[in-house]
Design a protein around this motif. Structure first.
Motif, PDB file in Angstrom:
ATOM      1  N   THR A   1     -38.338-116.958  -6.617  1.00 59.50           N
ATOM      2  CA  THR A   1     -38.143-118.354  -7.011  1.00 59.50           C
ATOM      3  C   THR A   1     -37.343-118.419  -8.299  1.00 59.50           C
ATOM      4  N   GLU A   2     -36.278-119.180  -8.262  1.00 59.70           N
ATOM      5  CA  GLU A   2     -35.449-119.364  -9.449  1.00 59.70           C
ATOM      6  C   GLU A   2     -35.985-120.549 -10.238  1.00 59.70           C
ATOM      7  N   ILE A   3     -36.058-120.374 -11.553  1.00 56.24           N
ATOM      8  CA  ILE A   3     -36.588-121.428 -12.419  1.00 56.24           C
ATOM      9  C   ILE A   3     -35.449-122.353 -12.835  1.00 56.24           C
ATOM     10  N   ASP A   4     -35.711-123.628 -12.767  1.00 56.82           N
ATOM     11  CA  ASP A   4     -34.732-124.652 -13.089  1.00 56.82           C
ATOM     12  C   ASP A   4     -34.100-124.412 -14.457  1.00 56.82           C
ATOM     13  N   ARG A   5     -32.849-124.722 -14.603  1.00 54.61           N
ATOM     14  CA  ARG A   5     -32.130-124.457 -15.851  1.00 54.61           C
ATOM     15  C   ARG A   5     -32.661-125.265 -17.020  1.00 54.61           C
ATOM     16  N   TYR A   6     -33.395-126.325 -16.748  1.00 56.54           N
ATOM     17  CA  TYR A   6     -33.929-127.142 -17.828  1.00 56.54           C
ATOM     18  C   TYR A   6     -35.257-126.615 -18.347  1.00 56.54           C
ATOM     19  N   PHE A   7     -35.750-125.545 -17.741  1.00 57.02           N
ATOM     20  CA  PHE A   7     -37.016-124.959 -18.183  1.00 57.02           C
ATOM     21  C   PHE A   7     -36.881-124.441 -19.612  1.00 57.02           C
ATOM     22  N   PHE A   8     -35.813-123.717 -19.903  1.00 55.42           N
ATOM     23  CA  PHE A   8     -35.493-123.303 -21.267  1.00 55.42           C
ATOM     24  C   PHE A   8     -33.996-123.092 -21.365  1.00 55.42           C
ATOM     25  N   SER A   9     -33.446-123.401 -22.517  1.00 62.63           N
ATOM     26  CA  SER A   9     -32.004-123.352 -22.718  1.00 62.63           C
ATOM     27  C   SER A   9     -31.560-121.954 -23.130  1.00 62.63           C
TER      28      SER A   9
ATOM     29  N   MET B   1     -22.702-122.460 -17.606  1.00 62.26           N
ATOM     30  CA  MET B   1     -23.240-122.379 -16.254  1.00 62.26           C
ATOM     31  C   MET B   1     -22.687-121.180 -15.485  1.00 62.26           C
ATOM     32  N   ASP B   2     -21.484-120.732 -15.796  1.00 60.24           N
ATOM     33  CA  ASP B   2     -20.948-119.535 -15.136  1.00 60.24           C
ATOM     34  C   ASP B   2     -21.747-118.299 -15.561  1.00 60.24           C
ATOM     35  N   ALA B   3     -22.074-118.214 -16.849  1.00 59.01           N
ATOM     36  CA  ALA B   3     -22.877-117.088 -17.341  1.00 59.01           C
ATOM     37  C   ALA B   3     -24.272-117.137 -16.719  1.00 59.01           C
TER      38      ALA B   3
END
Length: 170
Positions: free
Chosen positions: A136-144, A94-96
């Motif tokens: 707009t920032e895309i949710d982190r669960y959109f792609f790993s 998450m820091d990266a």
């Protein structure tokens, strides 16, 4: 009567060419090895992210555009161009991811600084960019393993809606 198309107002703006041309000139984009790609909507963006093996970061411009035509005293057509950004990072770090998002926010700011003179140039051809451009920032669960964001630019141009009987059958 033979159909003759009306003279066209210069109502097109090639957003893909604009970003493709300025991306290599940006120091931040070069530092993070952003590559340019043309995609078709969100599905194309997902494919570009999945194929992001040779580049750690991409800027994609969609060749699709949402829009409408406004029927008022000065008819105009609006097309909305979408630009996607993505940066790879170590999965679940998450820091990266946060650092990637900060880089993309700054790149967005720098791209907007180049859009200001482009906006002035376009207005000389009766093409108008909406001054409000959201990021707009895309949710982190959109792609790993990749941080993603997008912004949209609304482009307005006058539209010739003069009724011409020769364009219609009875």
């Amino acid at each position: 009567m033979k159909y003759t198309p009306p003279p066209t107002l210069r109502g097109d703006w090639d957003a893909a060419a604009f970003f493709e041309n300025i991306l290599p000139l940006n120091i931040l984009a070069a530092t993070h090895d952003f590559r340019f790609a043309r995609v078709s909507g969100l599905d194309g963006f997902e494919q570009a992210v999945n194929q992001m093996q040779s580049a750690p970061a991409i800027l994609c411009v969609s060749d699709l555009a949402d829009g409408y035509t406004e029927l008022n005293n000065i008819p105009r057509t609006r097309r909305v161009k979408t630009v996607f950004l993505a940066m790879r990072h170590k999965a679940e770090d998450m820091d990266a991811r946060a650092r990637c998002m900060e880089t993309m926010r700054e790149l967005f700011r720098q791209l907007m600084s180049r859009l200001i003179p482009e906006k002035t140039r376009l207005e000389q051809n009766s093409i108008f960019l909406d001054p409000r451009i959201s990021f707009t920032e895309i949710d982190r669960y959109f792609f790993s393993g990749a941080a993603g964001a997008y912004f949209q630019i609304a482009v307005d141009c006058y539209t010739d809606l003069i009724f011409r009987p020769y364009e219609w059958t009875q």
